[in-house]
Write a protein that holds these residues in place. Structure first.
Motif, PDB file in Angstrom:
ATOM      1  N   THR A  63      32.115  21.399  61.325  1.00  0.00           N
ATOM      2  CA  THR A  63      31.607  22.120  62.495  1.00  0.00           C
ATOM      3  C   THR A  63      32.755  22.273  63.504  1.00  0.00           C
ATOM      4  N   PRO A  64      33.022  23.511  63.956  1.00  0.00           N
ATOM      5  CA  PRO A  64      34.202  23.710  64.826  1.00  0.00           C
ATOM      6  C   PRO A  64      33.919  23.363  66.285  1.00  0.00           C
ATOM      7  N   ASP A  65      33.644  22.074  66.542  1.00  0.00           N
ATOM      8  CA  ASP A  65      33.305  21.691  67.918  1.00  0.00           C
ATOM      9  C   ASP A  65      34.507  21.130  68.682  1.00  0.00           C
ATOM     10  N   CYS A  66      35.669  20.992  68.008  1.00  0.00           N
ATOM     11  CA  CYS A  66      36.868  20.554  68.743  1.00  0.00           C
ATOM     12  C   CYS A  66      38.127  21.223  68.201  1.00  0.00           C
ATOM     13  N   PHE A  67      37.952  22.380  67.556  1.00  0.00           N
ATOM     14  CA  PHE A  67      39.100  23.155  67.063  1.00  0.00           C
ATOM     15  C   PHE A  67      38.637  24.599  66.907  1.00  0.00           C
ATOM     16  N   LEU A  68      39.579  25.490  66.586  1.00  0.00           N
ATOM     17  CA  LEU A  68      39.264  26.920  66.523  1.00  0.00           C
ATOM     18  C   LEU A  68      38.252  27.237  65.429  1.00  0.00           C
ATOM     19  N   ASP A  69      37.249  28.018  65.829  1.00  0.00           N
ATOM     20  CA  ASP A  69      36.319  28.597  64.857  1.00  0.00           C
ATOM     21  C   ASP A  69      36.998  29.886  64.383  1.00  0.00           C
ATOM     22  N   GLY A  70      37.865  29.765  63.380  1.00  0.00           N
ATOM     23  CA  GLY A  70      38.754  30.858  62.992  1.00  0.00           C
ATOM     24  C   GLY A  70      38.009  32.143  62.664  1.00  0.00           C
ATOM     25  N   ILE A  71      38.663  33.249  62.948  1.00  0.00           N
ATOM     26  CA  ILE A  71      38.102  34.567  62.619  1.00  0.00           C
ATOM     27  C   ILE A  71      38.018  34.703  61.098  1.00  0.00           C
ATOM     28  N   THR A  72      39.003  34.168  60.383  1.00  0.00           N
ATOM     29  CA  THR A  72      38.974  34.177  58.911  1.00  0.00           C
ATOM     30  C   THR A  72      37.864  33.260  58.404  1.00  0.00           C
ATOM     31  N   ARG A  73      37.696  32.116  59.074  1.00  0.00           N
ATOM     32  CA  ARG A  73      36.622  31.178  58.719  1.00  0.00           C
ATOM     33  C   ARG A  73      35.273  31.893  58.765  1.00  0.00           C
ATOM     34  N   ARG A  74      35.036  32.596  59.872  1.00  0.00           N
ATOM     35  CA  ARG A  74      33.742  33.288  60.017  1.00  0.00           C
ATOM     36  C   ARG A  74      33.607  34.409  58.994  1.00  0.00           C
ATOM     37  N   THR A  75      34.715  35.101  58.715  1.00  0.00           N
ATOM     38  CA  THR A  75      34.691  36.184  57.710  1.00  0.00           C
ATOM     39  C   THR A  75      34.344  35.605  56.335  1.00  0.00           C
ATOM     40  N   VAL A  76      34.992  34.475  55.992  1.00  0.00           N
ATOM     41  CA  VAL A  76      34.780  33.885  54.662  1.00  0.00           C
ATOM     42  C   VAL A  76      33.360  33.310  54.533  1.00  0.00           C
ATOM     43  N   ILE A  77      32.829  32.767  55.622  1.00  0.00           N
ATOM     44  CA  ILE A  77      31.440  32.280  55.586  1.00  0.00           C
ATOM     45  C   ILE A  77      30.502  33.455  55.273  1.00  0.00           C
ATOM     46  N   ALA A  78      30.728  34.600  55.907  1.00  0.00           N
ATOM     47  CA  ALA A  78      29.887  35.782  55.658  1.00  0.00           C
ATOM     48  C   ALA A  78      30.063  36.267  54.216  1.00  0.00           C
ATOM     49  N   LEU A  79      31.314  36.274  53.723  1.00  0.00           N
ATOM     50  CA  LEU A  79      31.566  36.735  52.352  1.00  0.00           C
ATOM     51  C   LEU A  79      30.921  35.790  51.335  1.00  0.00           C
ATOM     52  N   ALA A  80      30.972  34.483  51.619  1.00  0.00           N
ATOM     53  CA  ALA A  80      30.361  33.498  50.714  1.00  0.00           C
ATOM     54  C   ALA A  80      28.853  33.736  50.654  1.00  0.00           C
ATOM     55  N   LYS A  81      28.248  33.925  51.822  1.00  0.00           N
ATOM     56  CA  LYS A  81      26.797  34.159  51.861  1.00  0.00           C
ATOM     57  C   LYS A  81      26.439  35.423  51.081  1.00  0.00           C
ATOM     58  N   ASP A  82      27.249  36.485  51.243  1.00  0.00           N
ATOM     59  CA  ASP A  82      27.023  37.735  50.489  1.00  0.00           C
ATOM     60  C   ASP A  82      27.085  37.487  48.991  1.00  0.00           C
ATOM     61  N   ALA A  83      27.939  36.546  48.584  1.00  0.00           N
ATOM     62  CA  ALA A  83      28.111  36.252  47.151  1.00  0.00           C
ATOM     63  C   ALA A  83      27.086  35.222  46.665  1.00  0.00           C
ATOM     64  N   GLY A  84      26.148  34.860  47.528  1.00  0.00           N
ATOM     65  CA  GLY A  84      25.097  33.928  47.136  1.00  0.00           C
ATOM     66  C   GLY A  84      25.539  32.467  47.154  1.00  0.00           C
ATOM     67  N   ILE A  85      26.646  32.193  47.836  1.00  0.00           N
ATOM     68  CA  ILE A  85      27.132  30.804  47.933  1.00  0.00           C
ATOM     69  C   ILE A  85      26.673  30.250  49.272  1.00  0.00           C
ATOM     70  N   GLU A  86      25.980  29.117  49.229  1.00  0.00           N
ATOM     71  CA  GLU A  86      25.497  28.531  50.483  1.00  0.00           C
ATOM     72  C   GLU A  86      26.622  27.821  51.222  1.00  0.00           C
ATOM     73  N   VAL A  87      26.648  27.958  52.545  1.00  0.00           N
ATOM     74  CA  VAL A  87      27.688  27.314  53.349  1.00  0.00           C
ATOM     75  C   VAL A  87      27.026  26.323  54.302  1.00  0.00           C
ATOM     76  N   VAL A  88      27.549  25.109  54.322  1.00  0.00           N
ATOM     77  CA  VAL A  88      27.012  24.065  55.189  1.00  0.00           C
ATOM     78  C   VAL A  88      28.090  23.686  56.201  1.00  0.00           C
ATOM     79  N   GLU A  89      27.785  23.837  57.487  1.00  0.00           N
ATOM     80  CA  GLU A  89      28.713  23.407  58.540  1.00  0.00           C
ATOM     81  C   GLU A  89      28.219  22.056  59.037  1.00  0.00           C
ATOM     82  N   ARG A  90      29.060  21.051  58.910  1.00  0.00           N
ATOM     83  CA  ARG A  90      28.627  19.699  59.275  1.00  0.00           C
ATOM     84  C   ARG A  90      29.845  18.794  59.511  1.00  0.00           C
ATOM     85  N   ALA A  91      29.580  17.584  59.995  1.00  0.00           N
ATOM     86  CA  ALA A  91      30.641  16.582  60.127  1.00  0.00           C
ATOM     87  C   ALA A  91      31.008  16.098  58.720  1.00  0.00           C
TER      88      ALA A  91
END
Ligand code: PMP
Length: 295
Positions: A207-235
């Motif tokens: 979870t990006p609570d003390c570092f950059l929530d990268g623009i690439t990070r967000r792009t890849v999360i969206a691409l993973a979801k599109d590909a049916g891959i679940e993404v979990v943001e956690r400690a």
């Protein structure tokens, strides 16, 4: 790097590369009062330019200053500097900083400057390193808490930790460093976010609570979801990394880079990583290369 042909956009003017200088009493040099961006142009178009410009303006606001140009003007300046240097595929580096009028911690009235450079830059890590997966070393330096530093700004001061970490890793024969945060949780690499494919088949990322929530990070999360891959943001605790089946980094410069080693743990770049490399290359407008990457 300062001795080359080309132009740099500097406070609204096109300045020759060699003349794009600052005074030694610049506040930013002494007190790290600067913010910057890292952008990539693919086929003559800067990927996610609006998002980068927004983050630049927000980073400056977090440091308490306003960049004296609108988002539209900054966008246009980024495009203009690429055109002026004939950059089709390259890297774009806008930087805003407090100038040299007042020397001291306080510099409320110093002029805010903006410069934008652009240069060709094919790959952050070598193609060979990318194919096998890069080698990461755990850094002894930790990302600070949100009440210790302006952790959501892309601010120069925060990169002191990154340079210390990356230099140490390189001296020890690694490509980059992986940093924990102030709590001891996995945070990020020195210029990229990190993802783990865990045995549950899902991608886990801190979870990006003390570092950059990268623009690439967000792009890849969206691409993973599109590909049916679940993404979990956690400690994520460092002890969990041994369970990961695949590990990769994401960043504007790093793009999607497989990780092969973290200290004494080894990983083999696999199907999910290559799928996301292809998806990312498609999204940015590049021809897929993961077949070569896998070779
Ligand atoms: N973390 C750090 C420390 C970085 O420097 C970067 C690169 N800007 C990232 C993460 C990734 O951010 P982005 O995907 O927006 O490039």
């Amino acid at each position: 790097f300062d001795d080359r042909d080309g132009l740099i956009w500097y406070d609204g003017k096109m300045v020759s590369w060699r003349d794009a200088k600052v005074h030694v009493l610049t506040h930013a040099l002494h007190y790290a009062s600067s913010v910057f961006e890292g952008e990539r142009s693919y086929g003559g178009k800067i990927f996610k330019l609006d998002e980068h410009t927004d983050r630049l303006i927000t980073s400056a606001k977090i440091l308490g200053f306003d960049i004296p140009y609108s988002a539209q003007e900054i966008n246009q300046a980024c495009r203009d500097i690429c055109a002026a240097n004939q950059i089709v595929d390259g890297y774009v580096r806008p930087i805003a900083w407090r100038g040299s009028e007042m020397m001291g911690v306080s510099a409320q009235k110093n002029t805010i400057h903006l410069a934008i450079a652009a240069w060709p830059w094919p790959s952050y890590f070598s193609p060979e390193a990318r194919a096998k997966g890069i080698r990461l070393k755990m850094s002894p330096w930790r990302r600070p808490a949100p009440d210790t530093a302006p952790v959501h700004a892309k601010a120069a001061g925060l990169y002191m930790i990154c340079t210390l970490s990356k230099h140490q890793a390189e001296q020890d024969g690694f490509h980059d460093a992986l940093m924990l945060d102030y709590r001891g949780q996995v945070a990020e690499a020195t210029g990229a976010n990190v993802f783990f494919l865990m045995p549950d088949g899902k991608l886990h990322t801190p979870t990006p609570d003390c570092f950059l929530d990268g623009i690439t990070r967000r792009t890849v999360i969206a691409l993973a979801k599109d590909a049916g891959i679940e993404v979990v943001e956690r400690a994520i605790l460092p002890g969990e990394m041994a369970d990961a089946r695949e590990v990769f980094l994401t960043g504007t410069a790093a793009e999607v880079t497989p990780v092969g080693v973290i200290d004494d743990l080894t990983f083999t770049p696999g199907e999910v990583t290559f799928k996301l490399i292809d998806a990312y290359e498609k999204a940015v407008g590049k021809a897929p290369t993961s077949a070569e990457a896998a070779a």
